[in-house]
Design a protein around this motif. Structure first.
Motif, PDB file in Angstrom:
ATOM      1  N   VAL A  61       0.866  -1.178   0.000  1.00 44.53           N
ATOM      2  CA  VAL A  61       0.000   0.000   0.000  1.00 44.53           C
ATOM      3  C   VAL A  61       0.901   1.227   0.000  1.00 44.53           C
ATOM      4  O   VAL A  61       1.796   1.349   0.835  1.00 44.53           O
ATOM      5  N   LEU A  81      -1.662   5.744   0.795  1.00 36.28           N
ATOM      6  CA  LEU A  81      -3.129   5.618   0.807  1.00 36.28           C
ATOM      7  C   LEU A  81      -3.764   6.762   1.585  1.00 36.28           C
ATOM      8  O   LEU A  81      -3.382   7.061   2.719  1.00 36.28           O
ATOM      9  N   SER A 133     -10.528  -0.106   2.676  1.00 32.87           N
ATOM     10  CA  SER A 133      -9.952   0.524   1.480  1.00 32.87           C
ATOM     11  C   SER A 133      -9.256  -0.528   0.618  1.00 32.87           C
ATOM     12  O   SER A 133      -9.352  -0.504  -0.602  1.00 32.87           O
ATOM     13  N   ILE A 143     -11.088   4.945  -3.056  1.00 33.64           N
ATOM     14  CA  ILE A 143     -10.101   5.632  -2.232  1.00 33.64           C
ATOM     15  C   ILE A 143      -9.770   7.014  -2.795  1.00 33.64           C
ATOM     16  O   ILE A 143      -9.891   7.256  -4.000  1.00 33.64           O
ATOM     17  N   GLY A 169      -3.757   7.155  -3.787  1.00 35.04           N
ATOM     18  CA  GLY A 169      -2.833   6.094  -3.402  1.00 35.04           C
ATOM     19  C   GLY A 169      -2.936   4.863  -4.284  1.00 35.04           C
ATOM     20  O   GLY A 169      -3.742   4.787  -5.205  1.00 35.04           O
ATOM     21  N   ILE A 177      -2.841   0.536  -4.279  1.00 34.65           N
ATOM     22  CA  ILE A 177      -2.980  -0.693  -3.493  1.00 34.65           C
ATOM     23  C   ILE A 177      -2.556  -1.841  -4.390  1.00 34.65           C
ATOM     24  O   ILE A 177      -3.352  -2.377  -5.155  1.00 34.65           O
TER      25      ILE A 177
END
Lengths: 341, 342
Positions: A24, A27, A78, A85, A88, A90
């Motif tokens: 991640v 985020l 998230s 989101i 960011g 993921i």
């Protein structure tokens, strides 16, 4: 990396072989606050998660701890793409989930599953245990025939320590611990690689908590699972995690291996949290130094300037009110965000 | 710490039996519970859901909802006066003034449409005959006492303007407003975060010491009471299965259930165990208790006799104040068992 080009088939991305199952990066998850009135205006944001980065290695358990409102549940959701989101990346098995179309994300959900806190409200009361567990198998077309479907459901019940004949029962006929076993079986049904457990034992009686934790650990070994274990109970998190992230008001303030974090906590918030955990032994307890934090967690709509913890920090200095501390590595996989370390 | 037991008794519960009559059957929620609380003492009542720990307290407070719930037998002497035989009028006089209770959910136990100030002054005006002005002065003092910053200026706020920890402080302030002899706190910190939990427990201990209020803390978490309680009662399936001074119970638990509870939680001060030791099986079904000892189906020490007769609640050999209800002497068995287990 051409992560978005990776083909997400009905079988997900099992072929992924990278070290980090999940990564991640930066985020952010802000929830808008709108003014009341005929024409609502966007007046502020609840910064539930505010610029956090971490990774999870394949096969490990990352514990995420923090008090209510720190954003730990939002992080889990998230990752699952329950929310769109704010910002960011993921990266899950090499694919940026935030960039997937809803259809591809739905197929991807086979690879990552979630278990919730309250087994009383997270199971549909009108479905039998068997159909609750079997639903994901049907959705993802994972059975070859009716007989195969029934076999899979019965096997899942057995795997989580329930009796296959219980598949025709309804959730209210089960105890809390058994219901949580059903949730676990449902999550396992699609053979995921990552399971996000959001306070999976905190609604259960103490003696039953240990049963479910042992079950989760056995399954991890058996099915090569990776867990994100979100909880507020630091003793439980120590038991189950390989590494632990501590969150405060939307930020990760410290992340380290289990031994490091519990033996050598660096952030004053982590220290206060650890000292507040009660130990069931009057003699040990009465001799312990306890760092009692004053006040409550500030509002995530207007978080304090500089370091967000400075309003409650026993060792804050001037710089803490002005500058947001950098999240830096102290060596040996130990990261912390504090000016005083 | 054992000095509290030589103090006069504030509360004496004797052979309390409370049952709920439901369409599905009779729930034996409290089945012959007896315990005492002395002046200035903090008593921890520990047990899981369905153990009867809360229903015992609600019975004493005369808060068992009719028609299903019935207190069928027993006495609850508050300074010698039986709460269970009091007239409704007398109960209203006593409740809040001499005995008070705070609940787990500070979110739902305050009235959302009344100001904090009004909820505090109500009891003061009723029980202590204070004027509005006196009462609101006292309410301000109380909020200061429980550590709400600038308490006096928050009397006109509503509960939703307070955080969870602050609401629990308000509940404690309400409970203590008339300086009761006994405060019953039912899971006072369960809904709160650990750092706030520590604040609330420290507060209750301070008030116990300053005002000499006796306190019953009801909890499922043995850790919560370890630091504060002088005396522990462990409950299972409507009965007290073990009791004694806190130090003894934590150091030398003699009932298999207490032992199981203590060993099933991971402890921060001990090396991490590879595997936790849960208590096997499920919490008891109070409508359908097994014959003999209720804990037998989950008990690793059970012998044949356990299925036949419920064990008497007796003094543990070699002690002066620890009691247990168990046929087995676990100290004899555990050495042998430890050998075979590992």
């Amino acid at each position: 990396m051409t992560q978005t080009d990776v083909e997400v088939t009905g079988h997900g991305t099992e072929q992924y072989t990278g070290e980090y199952l999940l990564e991640v990066n930066n985020l952010k998850m802000y929830f808008p606050v709108n003014s009341r009135g005929i024409i609502p205006r966007h007046v502020a944001d609840v910064k539930a998660v505010d610029d956090i980065s971490f990774f999870v290695r394949k096969g490990e358990t990352l514990g995420v701890v923090g008090e209510s409102g720190c954003g730990k549940t939002t992080v889990g959701r998230s990752i699952m793409q329950v929310y769109k989101i704010t910002e960011g990346e993921i990266m899950f098995e090499g694919v940026d989930l935030a960039k997937l179309s809803p259809g591809r994300m739905r197929r991807m959900r086979r690879r990552l599953q979630m278990i919730f806190q309250d087994p009383y409200s997270s199971l549909n009361p009108r479905m039998t245990a068997g159909s609750i567990i079997g639903e994901p198998i049907r959705i993802h077309n994972m059975s070859s025939s009716r007989g195969d479907y029934v076999d899979q459901v019965e096997e899942l019940l057995r795997v989580v320590g329930l009796n296959p004949y219980m598949r025709d029962r309804y959730p209210h006929e089960f105890s809390g611990g058994q219901r949580q076993r059903i949730s676990v079986a449902r999550a396992l049904a699609v053979r995921p690689s990552l399971i996000i457990c959001d306070e999976p034992v905190s609604a259960l009686d103490v003696s039953i908590q240990a049963q479910v934790i042992n079950l989760l650990e056995e399954l991890q070994e058996q099915f090569d699972l990776t867990y994100i274990f979100i909880a507020h109970d630091l003793s439980v998190v120590r038991h189950i995690s390989d590494r632990v992230a501590v969150m405060y008001l939307g930020k990760i303030v410290e992340i380290a291996t289990r031994e490091e974090l519990y033996e050598n906590p660096l952030h004053p918030y982590t220290r206060a949290l650890l000292s507040a955990v009660p130990i069931p032994d009057p003699i040990v307890e009465r001799q312990r130094e306890r760092i009692v934090l004053t006040g409550d967690v500030p509002s995530p709509i207007r978080p304090p300037s500089g370091c967000r913890f400075h309003t409650r920090c026993p060792i804050a200095i001037d710089v803490c009110t002005e500058e947001d501390p950098e999240f830096r590595e102290m060596g040996g996989d130990h990261w912390v965000a504090c000016h005083r370390v | 710490m054992a000095t509290e037991t030589s103090q006069p008794k504030v509360l004496e519960i004797k052979d309390l039996v409370t049952r709920f009559y439901t369409t599905d059957g009779i729930v034996k929620a409290v089945d012959g519970v007896s315990y005492d609380v002395h002046e200035g003492e903090i008593v921890g009542v520990v047990g899981e859901s369905g153990s009867g720990k809360s229903v015992t307290a609600l019975s004493v407070m005369r808060l068992i909802p009719p028609p299903g719930g019935r207190i069928e037998a027993g006495e609850a002497l508050l300074d010698g006066e039986d709460m269970l035989k009091m007239s409704e009028e007398r109960v209203l006089e006593v409740r809040g003034a001499k005995i008070a209770m705070i609940f787990q959910e500070p979110m739902t136990s305050l009235n959302p449409v009344l100001t904090i100030g009004r909820q505090l002054t109500e009891a003061l005006e009723t029980h202590l005959d204070m004027s509005r002005e006196q009462a609101s002065n006292r309410a301000g003092d109380l909020l200061d006492m429980v550590g709400i910053p600038d308490g006096r200026n928050r009397l006109n706020d509503y509960p939703h303007q307070f955080s969870g920890g602050m609401r629990q402080r308000v509940m404690i302030a309400m409970g203590l407003s008339c300086e009761p002899r006994l405060l019953i706190a039912d899971e006072p910190t369960t809904a709160l975060d650990v750092t706030i939990q520590a604040q609330i427990l420290e507060l209750m201990q301070r008030l116990n010491e300053e005002l000499n209020t006796a306190v019953i803390i009801i909890t499922h978490n043995l850790g919560v009471v370890a630091r504060y309680a002088h005396w522990i009662n462990v409950m299972y399936a409507g009965k007290i299965v073990e009791s004694g001074p806190a130090e003894t119970i934590f150091k030398n638990p003699r009932h298999p259930y207490t032992i199981g509870l203590l060993s099933s939680v991971p402890r921060l001060d001990e090396p991490r165990k590879a595997k936790l030791d849960p208590i096997e099986g499920m919490p008891p079904d109070l409508m359908n208790l097994p014959g003999g000892c209720s804990f037998r189906p989950r008990c690793p020490f059970a012998i044949d006799r356990c299925a036949e007769e419920y064990p008497p609640f007796e003094l543990v050999d070699g002690t002066t104040d620890q009691h247990k209800a168990c046929w087995v002497d676990v100290t004899q068995v555990s050495a042998a068992k430890a050998g075979s287990d590992n």
